[in-house]
Each structure stands twice: as structure tokens, then as C-alpha cells.
Design a protein around this motif. Structure first.
Motif, PDB file in Angstrom:
ATOM      1  N   GLU A   1     -16.436 -41.149   2.461  1.00  0.00           N
ATOM      2  CA  GLU A   1     -15.167 -40.544   2.876  1.00  0.00           C
ATOM      3  C   GLU A   1     -15.050 -39.155   2.244  1.00  0.00           C
ATOM      4  O   GLU A   1     -15.406 -38.979   1.089  1.00  0.00           O
TER       5      GLU A   1
ATOM      6  N   ASN B   1      -8.898 -37.532   6.125  1.00  0.00           N
ATOM      7  CA  ASN B   1     -10.010 -38.278   5.535  1.00  0.00           C
ATOM      8  C   ASN B   1     -10.986 -38.589   6.668  1.00  0.00           C
ATOM      9  O   ASN B   1     -10.631 -39.241   7.643  1.00  0.00           O
TER      10      ASN B   1
ATOM     11  N   PHE C   1     -12.264 -35.933   1.805  1.00  0.00           N
ATOM     12  CA  PHE C   1     -10.824 -35.682   1.922  1.00  0.00           C
ATOM     13  C   PHE C   1     -10.496 -34.186   1.893  1.00  0.00           C
ATOM     14  O   PHE C   1     -11.077 -33.436   1.111  1.00  0.00           O
TER      15      PHE C   1
ATOM     16  N   ALA D   1      -3.697 -42.163  -3.821  1.00  0.00           N
ATOM     17  CA  ALA D   1      -3.999 -42.404  -5.248  1.00  0.00           C
ATOM     18  C   ALA D   1      -5.341 -41.766  -5.607  1.00  0.00           C
ATOM     19  O   ALA D   1      -5.526 -41.246  -6.712  1.00  0.00           O
ATOM     20  N   HIS D   2      -6.272 -41.787  -4.661  1.00  0.00           N
ATOM     21  CA  HIS D   2      -7.599 -41.223  -4.915  1.00  0.00           C
ATOM     22  C   HIS D   2      -7.535 -39.699  -5.040  1.00  0.00           C
ATOM     23  O   HIS D   2      -8.199 -39.113  -5.894  1.00  0.00           O
TER      24      HIS D   2
ATOM     25  N   TRP E   1     -18.608 -45.431   2.793  1.00  0.00           N
ATOM     26  CA  TRP E   1     -17.881 -45.994   3.950  1.00  0.00           C
ATOM     27  C   TRP E   1     -18.898 -46.513   4.968  1.00  0.00           C
ATOM     28  O   TRP E   1     -20.021 -46.014   5.045  1.00  0.00           O
TER      29      TRP E   1
ATOM     30  N   LYS F   1     -16.173 -42.414  -2.285  1.00  0.00           N
ATOM     31  CA  LYS F   1     -15.967 -43.716  -1.640  1.00  0.00           C
ATOM     32  C   LYS F   1     -16.945 -43.876  -0.468  1.00  0.00           C
ATOM     33  O   LYS F   1     -16.720 -43.301   0.599  1.00  0.00           O
TER      34      LYS F   1
ATOM     35  N   PRO G   1      -8.303 -44.038   6.823  1.00  0.00           N
ATOM     36  CA  PRO G   1      -6.974 -44.120   6.195  1.00  0.00           C
ATOM     37  C   PRO G   1      -6.836 -43.195   4.989  1.00  0.00           C
ATOM     38  O   PRO G   1      -7.799 -42.947   4.275  1.00  0.00           O
ATOM     39  N   ASP G   2      -5.616 -42.702   4.788  1.00  0.00           N
ATOM     40  CA  ASP G   2      -5.312 -41.908   3.579  1.00  0.00           C
ATOM     41  C   ASP G   2      -5.597 -42.717   2.331  1.00  0.00           C
ATOM     42  O   ASP G   2      -5.571 -43.946   2.372  1.00  0.00           O
ATOM     43  N   ASP G   3      -5.793 -42.013   1.238  1.00  0.00           N
ATOM     44  CA  ASP G   3      -5.844 -42.695  -0.059  1.00  0.00           C
ATOM     45  C   ASP G   3      -5.236 -41.728  -1.072  1.00  0.00           C
ATOM     46  O   ASP G   3      -5.947 -41.000  -1.764  1.00  0.00           O
TER      47      ASP G   3
END
Ligand SMILES: Cc1cc2nc3c(=O)[nH]c(=O)nc-3n(C[C@H](O)[C@H](O)[C@H](O)COP(=O)(O)OP(=O)(O)OC[C@H]3O[C@@H](n4cnc5c(N)ncnc54)[C@H](O)[C@@H]3O)c2cc1C
Length: 826
Positions: free
Chosen positions: A227, A319, A229, A293-294, A274, A272, A289-291
Motif C-alpha cells: 500500500e 491509498n 499513501f 492511524a498508519h 497487500w 503494509k 481503504p484509508d489507514d
């Protein structure tokens, strides 16, 4: 669905920017019977969502040339095709928030100049003038590349597609390739959901799908998606327009201003992976999906650098997946397993900036049947079969995304997916303090920590924590005896009644020797370029043992197999795992081995370049008197299951002789002092033996000739324009790694191809080609110049030599009773 043709000369699988660039360049080369198949719509995989940064500076000369070409292509594509690309040459600015990062950037800038790139080293104040909205806290300097740019990936892909179509390529969307058709190790075409297409060449440009597609065809294209971002802000009223792209690698971030908005993306150290369960069939223009916290800590660090970001609204949290390879370099070229199956995939987040150059050289490779330049850094033949393993790929991908912006420390070792290939001695070496590095999946001891010292790297651009320990290993080899575990060597056996004839054509040296002789040789291509650099040991009339480096295990075997003519009675097989290898090297190696074998090891009975099977402990061992360190020594080829006993016996026998276990850093230091070449650095498929100073290993008049002979003869007649030279820096505090520019009488004449500190010579030593732009690089030219090597922007005086600075007459190798000759000759 459109009707597809039944045959085409080339079928390209994948309509991302890379596939379209290949179609564009094939047609540019006049190969117009090209079909490109895209399972959904052009750009729907990874290309559509790229940030569109187009940088030019890469880690090596040729990759930089390709990125430079990409920039030039994108700048002219709109004019040629009429399709807008959005390309803007706004430059880029790389920030350094530590002295080490600044050194890295300055070394990069030195290299960039060597490649003809415009590059400026800036103070913090100068950088702030170029990028007024940034906070300069913690910065120590910056580097500016005015010709870097940004582009719109979708429009650029469409422009490439349009260019390809205008010259005859046919592009079909919504056609999925279900299988690459292979027969007798050769690609014959593709099967799609609506029929088959027969093709002379198939190109796998399927992005993150490339691994699965290749795997099913029996080829290795090891990559895994991760992933990636970024965020895009709402318009920011006060932001200046046309800012250069900003890279703040210490904060893992890049910033792109576009139409008054900021795009901020990250290459975080723990990524991450994927797509472990496979990529959904329906995937098309999809996001992940958004993350939050990451990305939160990353966003916070970016706000500290560009405070106006903190006040801006975020329009888009993005993402999307991109494919990453185990060493962060893409894969290009013909697969070693399947002829005429080419690959261009695994672009590690630089596919937009790489696509122009990659498409061009892959098209050249297909049309001409060979790569147009040394492309080893990205050559698919560097992949190892085990790298198809999905667990390995997933675990390594956690690390590779972040490597883009991590410090590129000298000697940096991967931290994930380790312990994959271990020598049978691994645990014994670990117990004795080995600090392992990784090459081709092998764990190899790079240096040994003494008792009480942790076997861990502390990286820097200066002398690292292991410098002193490695120096001791070096001196043990020069003055007493060292023991190297070299089990990672690639080893093949070529066997059969025609083995001599087959191998004779492949080798530039004469291998028609009697059994028990070892021949150092190169394998050449038709242009005389060096494809491989290795040793051949004749074990019997009809059997040869071929030994090469770990990194070229796949490549060299493929080269050999492809040069066994149909019908020849010779087969090659990979014996890498069958033999462990111990190198017993140094002036006391004879005495040491004499304690464990009853074979006569004297010069008369066991001369240099001879090999025989001897008893050591309970084992039958092939002992070969050869060296890569420039001392008396033997390489022992031991059936793997016997090596532990042999090792224990040798270590016990070394008592009182000053025996030390030695690692690959010491090996490298020793071999560079002796000016022994290393394939992949000092030797590539662009360099000939005459340029590399290896004319002594070429036998022009042997019966049957050899591949590359005619080209080499022509060069011999004409003279060489470049020549490999050894350098030793005058200032012992400066270190060489590679790619440092070489100056001769104030003119740039080349770059260092490999460098290391030479502990006997007492300074950094390097090898590098020196070119005479006006004539021939003969000995007179080389000797008459005054040399400097540029290290991080400073020129350091160096002495140059065409003969090895250490023991030029090889008296120690031949055990002619000499003393060390440190620095004796220039
Ligand atoms: C968020 C993000 C930002 C990025 N920013 C940048 C940047 O600023 N600069 C940069 O240089 N790079 C950037 N990249 C990387 C860049 O986008 C990729 O490296 C590049 O797009 C890869 O192109 P490709 O053609 O190899 O792959 P793709 O674009 O994925 O193309 C492969 C195509 O093959 C098709 N396909 C797969 N299997 C089959 C099949 N069996 N039959 C037919 N078709 C098939 C797919 O549908 C797909 O369209 C970024 C990536 C991400 C994720």
C-alpha cells in the motif's frame, strides 16, 4: 469484445505506462506488428493514481541515463502525438536533515555531474529561497536538480499509446491474458478469454500481476504489492505556484504543488504488503481503504516541515497498491527460464519516471536480441528461483517501500526475510561472531566480531564499527592464514563427450587443458563484452566444474545452457547446493592444510591453477589452488554433508598458526588491492577483456575460436579508448564505495567501479575505467595524467596504476618466496 488477431510479432500483456511505453518504442524501432492486451482499461492498475514525479538521478550511471531519457521523452511527447501530458520541468529539491544525509546527497550530486546532470548543492538558505513555505529547522543542506519534473501519468500513458497506435500497434482493452503459451522452453504466444494469439515475443508488463502470470509460465518475476499513501489538500491560497518537487527523505515525505494544492506522499520504513490472497479479479481504478492511524505520524512530521499543510483542508486521503521487488530494483529483460518471454515489471514506485527509458531499452533488447547497454542492475536474470516464495516476498516488502527514502548506507543489509539460504556452517560461524550480510538470499559472513562485541552493523559514511576487526582479518590473510566460507559460489557441472567443444566456444580462454587444471576465463558476447567472469576446472576428459559468483548463479547458467547447440552431447546442471566451499588463504595455508591432509602440497606437486581430490578428515575434497585475495591458498569444494567435519578439522589444526575466520569485507579489501576484477562492478557486458586488462586470459588462436573473437580482434587492431585502472587515494581518511568521478588533469574521464579500504596499502583503493575522449587509452595516456577522485564534492589526489599495486608480479600467489610488496609499484 473486439476481435483479436490470431498472430502478432509481439504481444504485450498490460496497458499501464510501462506496457504502452514498450509498444511506443517497438514501433519507433520499426517493429509495428505489435498487439497490447489490457484486461480492463489502460492505466487502471497502478498507473492512474501515481503522483507523477519524474526524477532523474538514480543509483547507477545507466539507470540515470534511462531516467534522463524519460524526462526528455515526456517533454517532447505532446508535440509529437498531440496528446497533452501535463509534463512540467519544475525541478526538484532534496533536503538533508543530518550530516550523513547531506553526505549521501553530495555523493549523489558528484555522481550526477559525472552523468552530465545539472545539479546544485545548496545551503539551507538557498533551499528556502526555492521553497519559501518550508520550515528549515533541523536542515543542514539540500541538493537541487533543475531539470526534474512532474507529469500526469494517465495522459502520458495515453500519449504513448497514441504514438504506438499511429505507427501500427493495436491496443485491445477488456482482454485478459489467461496464460502465456510455452513449449520447449520458448514462449509461443498467449491465451486470452476470447482466443489465442501466436507470437514471436511475449512481454509481461502486467504490473503487480506479473508475478502470477510469469509463475504459471515457469518464470521467476518476484514482486509483491504494498500500500502506498498520499494526501491531496484543498487549494491553499498562499502557496507559490510551480514549486519544485520537495523530497524530505528524513521525514519519509515528498511534496508536489499542483494547481495551488499540495500532494504529500510517504515512503514509511514499515510498509503494509497487500494482495496476499491474490488481487481481486474486478480490480480496476480501485483504491484501498484509508489507514489514518498508519499515516498520522507521517502527516505530523510533514506538517512540521511545511506548516501551511496543518491549516489546509484535506481533499483526498489516497491509498493505492504498487509492486515492490526484493532489492527495490525493477525487472527487465528476457527471462532465463523461457526464451522470447520478456518482462518489464516491479517498478517500486518509480514506474512513471522509469517507463520511458525502460520501454526504450526493452524494445531495443527485443529488436536487437541483446540489451543496448549494461542493465545488470535491473536484469531479470538476477532473480533467484526461491524468490517466487510468497512468504519471502511479503516479508521483504515490509522493508522495500521505505528503502526509497531510507539512508542508503554503504554496506547496508536487508533486515527482513533473512536466514533464507544458509551454508551448512552457518551456526558454527554464528557462534564464532559472524556478522552476516545477504547476497542472493545467502547469509554470508561479512566480518567477525571478537568475543564481547555484538555482531551488528553501525552504519555511517566513515569507517564503520567493523573496520578494525575486518582489518585484522585482512592482515591475517596477508601474513598468516584466513578461512573463508565461500559456499555461496554458483557451481555448475558441464558433462558429456562434447563438453570440451561446447565450453571451448563459450570461453575466451583455452579450456582444452588436461584434467586437474583450472582456467580463469571470461564468457563474451558477440561484441566482445564480458557476460561472465569465472573459473573452469577440468575434472575429467568429459566433465568440467564451473564456478561463478553467488549473484550470477541464474544468469550464467542460462547463458551456458543457451549455448549448448541442439544435438550436442553435453548437459549442464546446477551443483551449487551440492558443494560447500572453504577458502584457506594466506602464506601459512600450506602448513595448515598439511596438518589435515597427506597430499603433497608443495609447489612442485601442487602448482598454482591445479586441482585435485584429496582426503581431509573423513571427506574426499576437491582442493583447487587458486585465489581471489592474492596469496598462496586453496579453495576446497566439499560435498555439503561433509563440510562441518572438514571445518572443525581445519580450525583445530589452525592452532598456533594465526588462523582467523575472515569475511567478505576482508575479501573485498584484499581483492581490490590485488586489482582482481568483480563482475557486475568492474566487468559488465559492455566492457571487453582488452579494456578490462584481461587480455592475458584470451587465447585468440585456439581451435574452434570463441564467441566475441572477431569483435575483440578488431579492437585489438584499433586499440582501446578506455582502460581499467587501479587507484589508491593519497588521503587515508577518505573512503571509496563506487561511482566516484575520476578526474585526470582536471578533466572528467570516468568513475570508480568498485572501491574499498586496502589495509595493506593503507588507503582507499578503487578500480575504474579511464577514457581518452580524443584518442586511445594506452599505457602512455594512463601513466601521464595526474589523477583526483571526487568524494562527496571534494577532489582527492590519487595515484593510478595499470598493474596491481599489491604484488604486481603475483609472486605471493605463485609462492615464489617474496615478501609483501605494499605500494611498491605504480
Ligand atoms: C500512490 C502511488 C504514487 C506513485 N507515484 C509515483 C511517482 O510520483 N513517480 C513514479 O515514477 N512512480 C510513481 N508510482 C509508481 C507507478 O505508478 C508505477 O510504478 C507504475 O504505474 C507501474 O506501471 P506498470 O505499467 O508497470 O503497472 P500498471 O499500471 O499496474 O499496469 C499493469 C497493467 O497490466 C494489466 N494486466 C495485468 N494482468 C493482465 C492480464 N493477465 N491480461 C491483460 N492485462 C493485464 C493491469 O490491468 C494493468 O493495467 C506511484 C505508485 C503509487 C501506488
Amino acid at each position: 469484445m473486439a476481435e483479436i488477431p490470431q498472430k502478432a510479432q509481439v504481444v504485450i500483456v498490460g496497458g499501464g505506462i510501462v506496457g504502452c511505453s514498450i509498444a511506443y518504442h517497438l514501433t519507433l524501432r520499426g517493429l509495428t506488428d505489435v498487439v497490447l492486451l489490457e484486461r480492463k482499461q489502460l492505466t487502471c492498475g497502478t498507473t492512474w493514481h501515481a503522483a507523477g514525479l519524474v526524477g532523474q538521478l538514480r543509483a547507477t550511471h545507466n539507470l540515470t541515463r534511462l531516467a534522463q531519457y524519460t524526462t526528455e521523452l515526456y517533454a517532447s511527447l505532446e508535440r509529437e502525438t498531440g496528446q497533452a501530458t501535463g509534463f512540467q520541468q519544475i525541478g526538484s529539491l532534496a533536503l538533508a536533515a543530518s550530516e550523513a544525509r547531506f553526505e549521501e546527497l553530495k555523493r549523489g550530486a558528484s555522481m550526477a555531474r559525472c552523468f552530465g546532470l545539472e545539479v546544485n548543492i545548496l545551503s539551507v538558505g538557498q533551499a528556502a529561497e526555492l521553497w519559501p513555505p518550508m520550515a528549515t529547522e533541523g536542515l543542514v543542506g539540500a541538493v537541487h536538480l533543475p531539470k526534474d519534473g512532474q507529469t500526469n501519468p494517465i495522459d502520458t500513458t495515453q500519449a504513448l499509446a497514441r504514438g504506438a497506435r499511429s505507427r501500427g500497434a493495436r491496443i485491445f482493452e477488456n482482454i485478459k491474458v489467461t496464460e502465456i503459451l510455452v513449449e520447449d522452453g520458448r514462449a509461443l504466444g498467449v491465451r486470452t478469454e476470447v482466443g489465442e494469439i501466436a507470437a514471436e515475443f511475449v512481454v509481461n508488463a502486467a504490473g503487480m500481476w506479473a508475478h502470477g502470470l510469469a509463475d504459471a509460465a515457469g518464470a521467476t518475476v518476484p514482486l509483491h504489492a504494498a500500500e502506498h499513501f498520499y494526501v491531496v489538500t484543498e487549494p491553499i491560497p498562499d502557496i507559490p505556484r510551480h514549486l519544485p518537487v520537495l523530497r524530505d527523505a528524513d521525514a519519509c515525505a515528498y511534496f508536489k504543488e499542483d494547481a495551488g494544492k499540495l500532494l504529500v506522499g510517504w515512503f514509511e520504513p514499515v510498509a503494509k504488503p497487500w494482495g496476499m490472497e491474490g488481487i481481486p479479479e474486478s480490480f480496476s481504478f480501485d483504491t484501498l481503504p484509508d489507514d489514518l492511524a498508519h499515516i498520522e505520524p507521517l502527516l505530523e512530521a510533514s506538517i512540521r516541515r511545511v506548516p501551511m499543510l496543518g491549516k489546509a483542508g484535506i481533499q483526498l486521503f489516497f491509498n493505492g497498491p504498487e509492486s515492490f521487488t526484493p532489492d527495490d530494483r525493477y525487472f527487465l529483460g528476457e527471462t532465463p527460464e523461457v526464451r522470447n518471454l520478456f518482462v518489464a515489471a516491479g517498478f517500486n514506485s518509480i514506474g512513471i519516471q522509469s517507463a520511458g527509458g525502460a520501454g526504450k531499452v526493452l524494445a531495443d533488447w527485443i529488436v536487437d536480441g541483446r540489451p543496448p547497454m549494461d542493465l545488470w542492475d535491473v536484469d531479470v536474470r538476477r532473480s533467484m528461483p526461491f524468490q517466487r516464495n510468497r512468504r519471502y516476498l511479503k516479508e521483504r516488502t515490509v522493508e522495500t517501500l521505505g528503502l526509497l527514502y531510507a539512508m542508503h548506507w554503504p554496506f547496508r543489509q536487508p533486515e527482513t526475510a533473512r536466514g533464507v539460504r544458509k551454508s551448512a556452517l552457518h551456526d558454527r560461524l554464528l557462534e564464532r561472531g559472524a556478522c552476516f550480510g545477504e547476497t542472493a538470499g545467502w547469509e554470508r559472513p561479512n566480518w567477525y566480531a571478537p568475543p564481547g562485541v555484538e555482531a551488528r552493523y553501525e552504519y555511517s559514511y566513515g569507517r564503520q564499527n567493523w573496520f578494525g576487526y575486518s582489518a585484522e582479518e585482512h592482515h591475517a590473510v596477508r601474513n598468516a592464514v584466513g578461512l573463508f566460507d565461500q559456499s555461496s559460489f554458483g557451481k555448475y557441472v558441464l558433462e558429456g563427450p562434447d563438453a570440451e567443444t561446447v565450453l571451448g566456444r563459450v570461453c575466451a580462454n583455452d579450456i582444452a587443458v588436461r584434467p586437474g587444471r583450472i582456467v580463469y576465463t571470461q564468457w563474451l558476447n558477440e561484441r566482445g563484452g564480458i557476460e561472465a567472469d569465472l573459473t573452469v576446472t577440468r575434472e575429467a576428459e568429459d566433465r568440467f566444474l564451473i564456478v561463478t559468483a553467488a549473484a550470477t548463479q541464474t544468469r550464467d547458467l542460462a547463458w551456458l545452457r543457451r549455448h549448448i547447440p541442439e544435438g550436442a552431447r553435453a548437459i549442464a546442471f546446477d551443483a551449487t547446493s551440492a558443494y560447500a566451499v572453504l577458502g584457506v588463504m594466506g602464506p601459512k595455508s600450506r602448513e595448515l592444510l598439511g596438518r589435515v591432509t597427506d597430499t603433497d602440497l608443495s609447489n612442485a606437486a601442487f602448482p598454482f591453477a591445479s586441482s585435485r581430490v584429496v582426503d581431509i578428515g573423513y571427506a574426499r575434497v576437491r582442493a583447487s589452488r587458486i585465489t581471489y585475495v592474492g596469496e598462496l591458498g586453496w579453495e576446497l569444494y566439499i560435498p555439503t554433508e561433509f563440510v562441518q567435519g572438514v571445518f572443525d578439522g581445519i580450525v583445530a589444526a589452525g592452532e598456533g598458526l594465526g588462523l582467523r575466520l575472515a569475511g567478505y569485507h576482508a575479501l573485498n579489501s584484499l581483492r581490490i588491492e590485488k586489482a582482481y576484477r568483480h563482475w557486475g562492478h568492474d566487468l559488465t557486458d559492455e566492457d571487453t577483456p582488452l579494456e578490462a586488462g584481461l587480455g592475458f586470459a584470451v587465447v585468440f588462436d585456439k581451435s574452434g575460436g570463441f564467441i566475441g573473437r572477431e569483435a575483440l580482434l578488431r579492437q585489438k587492431d584499433e586499440g582501446v579508448k578506455r582502460q581499467l585502472v587501479q587507484f589508491a587515494l593519497d588521503d587515508p581518511s577518505r573512503l571509496l564505495y563506487h561511482n566516484e568521478p575520476i578526474w585526470r588533469d582536471g578533466r572528467l574521464v570516468g568513475r570508480i567501479s568498485s572501491g574499498m579500504f586496502g589495509h595493506t596499502l593503507g588507503s582507499a583503493v578503487g578500480l575504474g575505467y579511464v577514457e581518452n575522449q580524443e584518442g586511445y587509452a594506452d599505457a602512455g595516456f594512463v601513466r601521464s595524467g595526474r589523477y583526483e577522485i571526487e568524494v562527496a564534492g571534494e577532489r582527492v589526489p590519487a595515484r593510478a596504476s595499470l598493474r596491481a599495486l599489491y604484488d604486481p608480479a603475483s609472486l605471493r600467489v605463485k609462492d615464489a618466496g617474496s615478501q609483501p610488496l605494499a605500494g611498491a609499484a605504480t
